[in-house]
Design a protein around this motif. Sequence first.
Motif, short mmCIF file in Angstrom:
data_model
loop_
_atom_site.label_atom_id
_atom_site.label_comp_id
_atom_site.label_asym_id
_atom_site.label_seq_id
_atom_site.Cartn_x
_atom_site.Cartn_y
_atom_site.Cartn_z
N GLU A 31 0.83 -1.21 0.00
CA GLU A 31 0.00 0.00 0.00
C GLU A 31 0.86 1.25 0.00
O GLU A 31 0.57 2.24 -0.70
N LEU A 32 1.94 1.23 0.78
CA LEU A 32 2.82 2.38 0.87
C LEU A 32 3.58 2.59 -0.45
O LEU A 32 3.74 3.72 -0.93
N ILE A 33 4.02 1.48 -1.06
CA ILE A 33 4.72 1.58 -2.35
C ILE A 33 3.81 2.18 -3.41
O ILE A 33 4.24 3.01 -4.23
N LYS A 34 2.56 1.81 -3.41
CA LYS A 34 1.61 2.38 -4.38
C LYS A 34 1.49 3.89 -4.21
O LYS A 34 1.40 4.63 -5.20
N LEU A 35 1.50 4.36 -2.98
CA LEU A 35 1.42 5.79 -2.74
C LEU A 35 2.67 6.52 -3.21
O LEU A 35 2.59 7.62 -3.77
N LEU A 36 3.85 5.93 -3.00
CA LEU A 36 5.08 6.54 -3.51
C LEU A 36 5.06 6.60 -5.03
O LEU A 36 5.48 7.61 -5.63
N ASN A 37 4.59 5.54 -5.68
CA ASN A 37 4.48 5.55 -7.14
C ASN A 37 3.48 6.60 -7.61
O ASN A 37 3.61 7.16 -8.70
N LYS A 38 2.49 6.87 -6.80
CA LYS A 38 1.45 7.83 -7.15
C LYS A 38 1.99 9.25 -7.23
O LYS A 38 1.54 10.06 -8.05
N ILE A 39 2.98 9.59 -6.37
CA ILE A 39 3.46 10.97 -6.30
C ILE A 39 4.83 11.19 -6.94
O ILE A 39 5.31 12.32 -6.98
N LYS A 40 5.46 10.14 -7.42
CA LYS A 40 6.78 10.30 -8.05
C LYS A 40 6.63 10.92 -9.44
O LYS A 40 5.53 10.94 -10.02
N TYR A 41 7.74 11.40 -10.00
CA TYR A 41 7.72 11.86 -11.39
C TYR A 41 7.52 10.64 -12.30
O TYR A 41 7.96 9.53 -11.98
N PRO A 42 6.88 10.84 -13.47
CA PRO A 42 6.48 9.69 -14.30
C PRO A 42 7.63 8.75 -14.69
O PRO A 42 7.52 7.54 -14.54
N TYR A 43 8.73 9.30 -15.20
CA TYR A 43 9.85 8.46 -15.65
C TYR A 43 11.07 8.80 -14.81
O TYR A 43 12.05 9.37 -15.30
N ASN A 44 11.03 8.45 -13.54
CA ASN A 44 12.08 8.90 -12.62
C ASN A 44 13.39 8.13 -12.76
O ASN A 44 14.43 8.59 -12.33
N ILE A 45 13.35 6.93 -13.37
CA ILE A 45 14.57 6.15 -13.62
C ILE A 45 14.77 6.07 -15.13
O ILE A 45 13.96 5.46 -15.84
#
Length: 351
Positions: free
Chosen positions: A228-242
């Motif tokens: 659940e926490l990982i989903k939230l981090l993915n939600k707010i990160k920049y689209p192509y961060n890597i």
Amino acid sequence: MTFNLQSIVRKHILSLAPYSSARDEYTGKEGVFLDANENPIGSATPENWNRYPDPYQAAIKEKIAPIKGCCPTQIFLGNGSDEPIDLIIRLTCEPKEDNIIILPPTYGMYEVSASVNNVQVQKIDLTEDYQLDVDAIIEAINPKTKLIFICSPNNPTGNIINREAILTIIDNFEHGLVIIDEAYNDFSDEPSFIPELDNFPNVIVLQTFSKAWGLAALRLGMAFANEELIKLLNKIKYPYNINGLTQKLLIENIANTDFVVNSVNTLNNNRKLLAEALSELSIVEKIFPSDANFLLVKFQDAKAVFDYLIEQKTIVRDRSKVKLCDNSLRISVGTAEENTHLMNLLKAYKS
């Protein structure tokens, strides 16, 4: 443990509609791609980099998961560990209202990221032997405390933080997250907290490819937590961060776990030999125990030694102004040749 993640996440983020990239809407690898306004002609280099990379780095996570003893859905990848540090603060902390706890001497980016986000920082010093002051930490926790950062092995001191002390903090902090930064864990015998994440919903573990894996230039950090926490981090990160080049090189390197094992064994042996050699110098007052790829060394006059080494184009870190690190230099463990070079200079040093 009674832990409710949604109760500590900023309310507007829970209802936030994340950006939907072209690769979110179509995840296949085959087809005629006319959806992302890329350059269809290719790149000026022999290898084409004209297409956007996987925004969630699925192939890398599938490789990492069995190595780290977790599920791919428990992994977040960031631009160094600094990206998840920043995102975790932004996810949970209201500016000017909430606070985090850090434990000096420790990694400086926890405080910097909090300050950038206008989040208050409580500092609870480690003890004289660089361990947690558990009672003081628990006493400092208040209803506005959202995060506690623990670095183990600790930077800049190099020592492992007592596991029982960490568990006590976890058990006594049900309304926030404990972030355990294991950037140097590969160099220690201490087991990671990653395989135990299912038991600790309020824990995030940070690791990196910059140290034992020898990939600092790629800037790839890892955060491990409940799904659940990982989903939230993915939600707010920049689209192509890597970026695509980093992803490609990571896939090539991650298969070579023998390199990591050999590097760790070599550097740990070099650390032992370097510590023994330093202990014979009259200008050295103390060498602190280390489970990392560096040594914290107290000198009679650290600033003078630091300046002398700089003049010889040999660079170490002066940590003398850091809490509880008076007159101390942090020395990264080098190759056998580099360590010999350092020792020759220190033996020739005249105060």
